[in-house]
Each structure stands twice: as C-alpha cells, then as structure tokens.
Design an enzyme around this catalytic site. Sequence first.
Site, PDB file in Angstrom:
ATOM      1  N   ASP A   1       0.870 -17.337  -4.735  1.00 32.26           N
ATOM      2  CA  ASP A   1       1.542 -16.274  -5.492  1.00 32.26           C
ATOM      3  C   ASP A   1       0.512 -15.581  -6.374  1.00 32.26           C
ATOM      4  O   ASP A   1       0.456 -15.792  -7.582  1.00 32.26           O
ATOM      5  CB  ASP A   1       2.685 -16.866  -6.333  1.00 32.26           C
ATOM      6  CG  ASP A   1       3.386 -15.782  -7.146  1.00 32.26           C
ATOM      7  OD1 ASP A   1       3.246 -14.591  -6.792  1.00 32.26           O
ATOM      8  OD2 ASP A   1       4.069 -16.125  -8.131  1.00 32.26           O
TER       9      ASP A   1
ATOM     10  N   HIS B   1       1.373  -8.825  -3.798  1.00 36.92           N
ATOM     11  CA  HIS B   1       0.409  -7.750  -3.529  1.00 36.92           C
ATOM     12  C   HIS B   1       1.229  -6.485  -3.298  1.00 36.92           C
ATOM     13  O   HIS B   1       1.589  -6.149  -2.158  1.00 36.92           O
ATOM     14  CB  HIS B   1      -0.439  -8.102  -2.299  1.00 36.92           C
ATOM     15  CG  HIS B   1      -1.508  -7.090  -1.989  1.00 36.92           C
ATOM     16  ND1 HIS B   1      -2.779  -7.176  -2.500  1.00 36.92           N
ATOM     17  CD2 HIS B   1      -1.496  -5.964  -1.237  1.00 36.92           C
ATOM     18  CE1 HIS B   1      -3.507  -6.154  -2.063  1.00 36.92           C
ATOM     19  NE2 HIS B   1      -2.740  -5.389  -1.295  1.00 36.92           N
TER      20      HIS B   1
ATOM     21  N   GLU C   1       1.980 -10.215   0.273  1.00 37.94           N
ATOM     22  CA  GLU C   1       2.311  -8.796   0.219  1.00 37.94           C
ATOM     23  C   GLU C   1       3.803  -8.657   0.538  1.00 37.94           C
ATOM     24  O   GLU C   1       4.474  -9.647   0.861  1.00 37.94           O
ATOM     25  CB  GLU C   1       1.462  -7.996   1.243  1.00 37.94           C
ATOM     26  CG  GLU C   1       1.596  -6.489   1.075  1.00 37.94           C
ATOM     27  CD  GLU C   1       0.512  -5.666   1.804  1.00 37.94           C
ATOM     28  OE1 GLU C   1      -0.465  -6.250   2.304  1.00 37.94           O
ATOM     29  OE2 GLU C   1       0.668  -4.434   1.854  1.00 37.94           O
TER      30      GLU C   1
ATOM     31  N   ASP D   1       0.848  -1.200   0.000  1.00 42.76           N
ATOM     32  CA  ASP D   1       0.000   0.000   0.000  1.00 42.76           C
ATOM     33  C   ASP D   1       0.882   1.248   0.000  1.00 42.76           C
ATOM     34  O   ASP D   1       2.103   1.155   0.066  1.00 42.76           O
ATOM     35  CB  ASP D   1      -0.967  -0.011   1.192  1.00 42.76           C
ATOM     36  CG  ASP D   1      -0.246   0.080   2.533  1.00 42.76           C
ATOM     37  OD1 ASP D   1       0.885  -0.417   2.624  1.00 42.76           O
ATOM     38  OD2 ASP D   1      -0.806   0.646   3.496  1.00 42.76           O
TER      39      ASP D   1
HETATM   40  O1  G3I Z   1      -2.450 -10.136  18.648  1.00 39.74           O
HETATM   41  C1  G3I Z   1      -2.953 -11.412  18.211  1.00 39.74           C
HETATM   42  C2  G3I Z   1      -2.418 -12.510  19.099  1.00 39.74           C
HETATM   43  O2  G3I Z   1      -2.890 -12.330  20.396  1.00 39.74           O
HETATM   44  C3  G3I Z   1      -2.840 -13.850  18.518  1.00 39.74           C
HETATM   45  O3  G3I Z   1      -2.237 -14.890  19.239  1.00 39.74           O
HETATM   46  C4  G3I Z   1      -2.421 -13.954  17.053  1.00 39.74           C
HETATM   47  C5  G3I Z   1      -2.923 -15.240  16.409  1.00 39.74           C
HETATM   48  O4  G3I Z   1      -2.790 -15.173  15.008  1.00 39.74           O
HETATM   49  O5  G3I Z   1      -2.945 -12.878  16.338  1.00 39.74           O
HETATM   50  C6  G3I Z   1      -2.492 -11.631  16.786  1.00 39.74           C
HETATM   51  O6  G3I Z   1      -2.974 -10.600  15.986  1.00 39.74           O
HETATM   52  C7  G3I Z   1      -2.481 -10.531  14.685  1.00 39.74           C
HETATM   53  C8  G3I Z   1      -1.754  -9.216  14.505  1.00 39.74           C
HETATM   54  O7  G3I Z   1      -1.335  -9.066  13.179  1.00 39.74           O
HETATM   55  C9  G3I Z   1      -0.517  -9.127  15.396  1.00 39.74           C
HETATM   56  O8  G3I Z   1       0.435 -10.077  15.040  1.00 39.74           O
HETATM   57  C10 G3I Z   1      -3.640 -10.610  13.700  1.00 39.74           C
HETATM   58  O9  G3I Z   1      -4.220 -11.887  13.764  1.00 39.74           O
HETATM   59  C11 G3I Z   1      -3.191 -10.324  12.297  1.00 39.74           C
HETATM   60  O10 G3I Z   1      -4.314 -10.240  11.445  1.00 39.74           O
HETATM   61  C12 G3I Z   1      -2.425  -9.034  12.243  1.00 39.74           C
HETATM   62  O11 G3I Z   1      -1.879  -8.899  10.949  1.00 39.74           O
HETATM   63  C13 G3I Z   1      -1.339  -7.635  10.616  1.00 39.74           C
HETATM   64  C14 G3I Z   1      -2.050  -7.093   9.385  1.00 39.74           C
HETATM   65  O12 G3I Z   1      -1.436  -5.896   8.969  1.00 39.74           O
HETATM   66  C15 G3I Z   1      -3.530  -6.821   9.627  1.00 39.74           C
HETATM   67  O13 G3I Z   1      -3.689  -5.838  10.599  1.00 39.74           O
HETATM   68  C16 G3I Z   1       0.138  -7.848  10.310  1.00 39.74           C
HETATM   69  O14 G3I Z   1       0.832  -8.197  11.509  1.00 39.74           O
HETATM   70  C17 G3I Z   1       0.740  -6.597   9.715  1.00 39.74           C
HETATM   71  O15 G3I Z   1       2.047  -6.892   9.259  1.00 39.74           O
HETATM   72  C18 G3I Z   1      -0.106  -6.092   8.551  1.00 39.74           C
HETATM   73  O16 G3I Z   1       0.449  -4.876   8.144  1.00 39.74           O
HETATM   74  C19 G3I Z   1      -0.088  -4.308   6.949  1.00 39.74           C
HETATM   75  C20 G3I Z   1      -0.600  -2.931   7.312  1.00 39.74           C
HETATM   76  O17 G3I Z   1      -1.709  -3.065   8.161  1.00 39.74           O
HETATM   77  C21 G3I Z   1      -0.934  -2.123   6.069  1.00 39.74           C
HETATM   78  N1  G3I Z   1       0.148  -2.113   5.148  1.00 39.74           N
HETATM   79  C22 G3I Z   1       0.558  -3.432   4.735  1.00 39.74           C
HETATM   80  C23 G3I Z   1       1.026  -4.244   5.908  1.00 39.74           C
HETATM   81  C24 G3I Z   1       1.533  -5.607   5.504  1.00 39.74           C
HETATM   82  O18 G3I Z   1       0.531  -6.506   5.145  1.00 39.74           O
HETATM   83  O1  9MR Z   2      -3.753  -3.373   0.017  1.00 41.30           O
HETATM   84  C1  9MR Z   2      -4.058  -3.514   1.380  1.00 41.30           C
HETATM   85  C2  9MR Z   2      -2.879  -4.145   2.099  1.00 41.30           C
HETATM   86  O2  9MR Z   2      -1.762  -3.288   2.038  1.00 41.30           O
HETATM   87  C3  9MR Z   2      -3.227  -4.481   3.539  1.00 41.30           C
HETATM   88  O3  9MR Z   2      -2.202  -5.271   4.117  1.00 41.30           O
HETATM   89  C4  9MR Z   2      -4.529  -5.252   3.597  1.00 41.30           C
HETATM   90  C5  9MR Z   2      -4.971  -5.519   5.012  1.00 41.30           C
HETATM   91  O4  9MR Z   2      -5.143  -4.344   5.716  1.00 41.30           O
HETATM   92  O5  9MR Z   2      -5.543  -4.559   2.916  1.00 41.30           O
HETATM   93  C6  9MR Z   2      -5.273  -4.355   1.556  1.00 41.30           C
HETATM   94  O6  9MR Z   2      -6.343  -3.679   0.986  1.00 41.30           O
HETATM   95  C7  9MR Z   2      -7.476  -4.449   0.749  1.00 41.30           C
HETATM   96  C8  9MR Z   2      -8.573  -4.069   1.721  1.00 41.30           C
HETATM   97  O7  9MR Z   2      -8.218  -4.402   3.043  1.00 41.30           O
HETATM   98  C9  9MR Z   2      -9.864  -4.744   1.336  1.00 41.30           C
HETATM   99  N1  9MR Z   2     -10.228  -4.464  -0.026  1.00 41.30           N
HETATM  100  C10 9MR Z   2      -9.206  -4.901  -0.970  1.00 41.30           C
HETATM  101  C11 9MR Z   2      -7.892  -4.230  -0.696  1.00 41.30           C
HETATM  102  C12 9MR Z   2      -6.779  -4.793  -1.612  1.00 41.30           C
HETATM  103  O8  9MR Z   2      -7.055  -4.657  -2.911  1.00 41.30           O
END
Ligand code: G3I
Ligand code: 9MR
Length: 582
Positions: free
Chosen positions: A549, A506, A558, A181
Amino acid sequence: MHKVILVLLAGTIGSAVAQTPTEKIRLNQIGFYPDAPKVAVVVGDAAQGAFQIKEAGSNKVVYKGTLSAPRANQHSGKKSRIADFSNFTKKGDYVVEIPGVGTSYAFSIKPAVHRDVAAGSLKGFYFQRVSTALPEKYAGKWARPAGHPDDRVLIHPSAASAERPAGTVISSPRGWYDAGDYNKYIVNSGITMGTLLSLYEDFPQYTRQFDVNIPESGNQVPDLLDEVVYNLRWMLTMQDPNDGGVYHKLTTPSFEGMIMPDKAKKPRYVIQKNTIATLDFIAVTAQAARILDNYKKELPGLADSCRTAALKGWDWVKKNPEVLYDQNEMNKNFDPDVTTGSYQDRSGQDEWIWAATEMYVTTGDQKYLDGINLFPDTPLSLPSWNQVRALAYYTLVRSQKKLPAGGAQYYNQAKQVLLKFANDLLTDLDKQPYHTVMGRTKGDYIWGSSAVAANQGIALVQAYQLSGDRKFLHAALGNLDYILGRNATGYSFLTGFGDKTPMRPHHRPSVADTQEEPVPGLLSGGPNPGQQDKCKTYTSSYADESFTDDDCSYASNEIAINWNAPMVYLATAVEALMEKKK
Ligand code: G3I
Ligand code: 9MR
C-alpha cells in the site's frame, strides 16, 4: 457540555473493553447476507478448536463453531483454517473471536449488505471524469477544479491522414482517466464500457434504482447509463470522421507527474488508428446503440450516432483487418516518442468475435458473422483488456430471446462454453486456503489481480443465471469476500470500504490533493508478484501477498477503470440476485 462528557466517557469505556482486531483473522470487512455462506479465515498455527461470534457492542456470544482442519497455502506454504458460520443468520453487528488469537474487525449481517459497495464503486467513475470540475456537492472533500479540457488535441504523426495532417487540432473532451494516470485509451475503455453496459442489460431493473449523486442524477436515465454516456461521448470523438478508423489513445507523450488534473498541462495527442481499437469501439457503440434506443427522448440522437459510428468502424476494419499497434515500432517512425500505457495486443481474434457478435445482436444481420469463427478450438480466457471473447458469449446468452432465426445454435454453444468455464473455476474450491475461487493458481496474480477476482465472479454469476445452481452464486460471493478482505494481504481492496483498505494508491489525484484519505470507490490492483514497479516496500514476494500500500506501486496498488467495472458488476449483480427470493 454534559452530553459531550458522557459521549467521551462512553467512548473510553467502549474502547477499554473492545480488543484491537487481529490481522490474523481475514473476512469480508463489510459483512454478509443472512441467508448466504459466511466464512472467515484464520492464518497461522496457533488457532485450532473453537471459535465464536460475539455481538459487536455487548460482547455477548451468539454462536459457537469449530475451525476446519488446516489447509496449506500453495503460494506461501502457510497454514490457515476456515471458520464457517453460515448457519448463523441473525441480523446485527458482530465480531469473530478465536481463543488465543483475538477478534476480527466488526462486520454486519443484513440484507443488501453490499449496496453501498456497489453504489460506491460506480461513483468511483465519477471521480475519474476528465474535462470537468467536481464540485463539493457531488465530490465532497475530494472536490477539484476541471482538468484536461482536451479541446485542442493534436493529431500525432502516427495518426496523420490526408484530411488530418500531423498537428491538426481536434476536440476530444470528456471520458474517464484510465487509471492513476491521466490518459485515455480506447482498448481499455472498450472492456470497461462493455462490462458496464452488460451490467445494465443483465439487471436493468436493479440498476435503475441507483442514485449515486452525480450531476445527472435527477434525469430520467439510470445513473449507471449517465456515467457510461460521459465516456461514450468521448469515445465517439476518437473515430476519424473521414474513414471510420479509431485512434488508439489520447495521451501525453510521457506520463505527467504526481500532480492534480488542472496542473497537468502537457500537450496531448491522438495516436495511430488500428484494427483492435476500432473493433473494441465497434463492440461498444453497437451495444450502446441497442440500449440507448430505449432513451431516445432523454438522449436525442445518441443511439443513432452510435449505430452510425459502429457501421463506419466496421467498414474500416473490413478494409484494414490487421493493423496492429506496436508502440516500439511506432516510436521508430514518428516523433514525439510515446511512452505511456501501450495496451498493445498481438491477436485480434477475440476482438473480431466480440465486435461481430455485438453487430449481429444489434442489427439482427447474420452477415456480420461471415468469416468469423465464433467458437475457436482454444480454451476460453477470462475477460481482460486484451481478452474479450467471453464478452461476446455473455451477450449471446443474454440475448437468447432476441436472436434472429438460426441464433439458437450460438446460444447453445455459448452456454456450454460458459458453463464449462465456470465449472472449471470451482475446481478444488474446498481445498483453497481462503476458500475462494480466486487464487487457485499463481496465474491469477497478474497486474490488476483484483479484477481477475471480479471477472471470475462475473463468469460465475453468468453460470448461475444459466443454470440456477446456487453453488455458482455462492462462489461469486466468495470472490467478493476476497476483494473485501478475505485474502492473504488482509486488505479490502476497494478504497474507502472496510477497516483495512489502501490509503496510498498510485492515483495522481489521491496523491496530489490535500486529503488524507484517497478518493473512495476505486479498486486497487492487488497482489502481483511481477513487482514491475520495483518499489522497496513490498514485504513479501509470495504470489498472493505481493502487494504494498504505497503510491510507488503502480504494479500492485494502482487503480484502473477496467478493474472498477467488474467490481461494480459483481457487487451489483450479487445484490440484485440476493434480493430475489430463493
Ligand atoms: O502477454 C503476457 C503473457 O503471455 C504472459 O504469460 C504474462 C505473464 O505475466 O504476461 C503477459 O503480459 C502482461 C500484460 O500486462 C498482459 O497481461 C505483462 O507481463 C504485464 O506487464 C502487462 O501489464 C499491463 C501494464 O499496464 C503494463 O503494460 C497491465 O495488464 C495493464 O493493466 C496496465 O495498464 C496501465 C496502463 O498501461 C497505463 N495506465 C494505467 C494502467 C493500469 O496500471
Ligand atoms: O503512473 C504510471 C502508471 O499509470 C502506469 O501504470 C505505469 C506503468 O506503465 O507507469 C506509471 O508511471 C511511471 C513510469 O512508468 C516510470 N516512472 C515513474 C512513473 C510513476 O511515477
């Protein structure tokens, strides 16, 4: 003309003899150091008995070995065997052949075998630069126009103050896109910068040799630091100059579409100041201040700006010790709603430890540790964006000789905790289906699991530095092998490096540009059985295989700066350490 025909002919003969590589043999698709472990893994029931190493060109057999007994995979139940050819040390290009199964991708045995991987993953950061064009001279076929000038960013109502009411325009350019993103998040920048700055502090000599062809490559500053400074200058703009608090993120309200940076023009906001973002900011600016003290001539004023920023941030967190970012709550109170990455964390305990430690080491002032329990009685967690305690311990052990009087006790405790942590990582290594530290438990396969492998590798490198015991270095190398192909998916997760590597990450620029190949040097997230993206193309739900992939898959495919940073660290550290004599 004759020449062309000859070359074509040679090509035909070559390919007639060479077999198509089998997907059943998994190995580091780049290669191996002459005097380090060399392991391939064969999956399935067919393989048993002998294996051999052949020269890639001539097909000459140069080594014969015997496969291990089968090992059962705890995630899938599948069987695998290990082909260990560590004793074979001759430089060259080879394949592994297993009768009845086939041959592997070709790989090299040579010194400095991961040098390009290390440099390439650092270059990956250049491709993430915001507010600047990437000319062909540096970006090759991935050249693109500038996107997101970020010189007219709005104060979101959640971030409003008397001096900066909602709607105030500020300038907050540069930095790196977080991931696939286009937003910029302080918390995730924190661990990313801490990891890269630590790489510089741990291996200053080696990192000075890097020339990764970025606009600053000709200057007197190592390219690693030049790249870091590009993001640091952005981070500094995220501090409210009036009180020292730091905004959580700079973002569009919702994610942009899959378009190029210069086409993505939605308004951008800075969002709510909070304690954890400010603590991460303090840790980074404090660490940067002491490093950039060595580059005062080349980067005038920057070290001082960082020091001042860290001090101002510290004043703010002392007055605001428990302001947490909660995106849902925030959206209930303010408009527009913000639905981009939340990076919200429920506990600031580890961020306090990290920030206080960096302040203590940079200033030599014990007062920063007042009221901080540096060694809480909870098990250490692997570094991740919401777990940064280990970064403090890395800094304590690295700074042993520079710690103020009384610091030895912290060094000793940090060393003990880190060695225990690394020893625990080695549990049952000899029984693992891929013979890697990565993947022993299902918990390793979270969103961004490739970074789990890389961060485990860093912890093992730290233990090697502390103990001199090569078992740690070899296990770190094993996790690098994991990332580069010795895993249950058969992918090398670093784009552009290896034979089977993600083609559809992604990643908005890779999706939206006209090039077939994705932007290189970016680490794909890797297997994640959570499958939160609900893509339809996953072919397995086993923890270690849950990867697709496909650019729909933000939960497994991603890329992200906090994953690339430990990739750069691990590859570089292994290179630097293997270069030294035993
Ligand atoms: O905190 C809980 C923990 O208690 C539990 O045991 C564990 C089990 O899976 O989950 C933990 O929460 C997770 C959290 O990350 C912390 O590790 C969530 O399930 C998981 O969905 C969450 O994922 C994060 C994701 O964003 C969604 O918020 C990723 O770590 C994080 O790297 C990712 O970051 C995104 C940014 O939001 C937007 N930009 C892209 C980036 C990479 O995908
Ligand atoms: O592109 C977004 C990615 O960077 C984030 O990790 C992800 C989870 O927050 O979300 C992606 O965006 C998606 C959105 O959450 C839902 N609609 C589709 C988007 C991707 O095309």
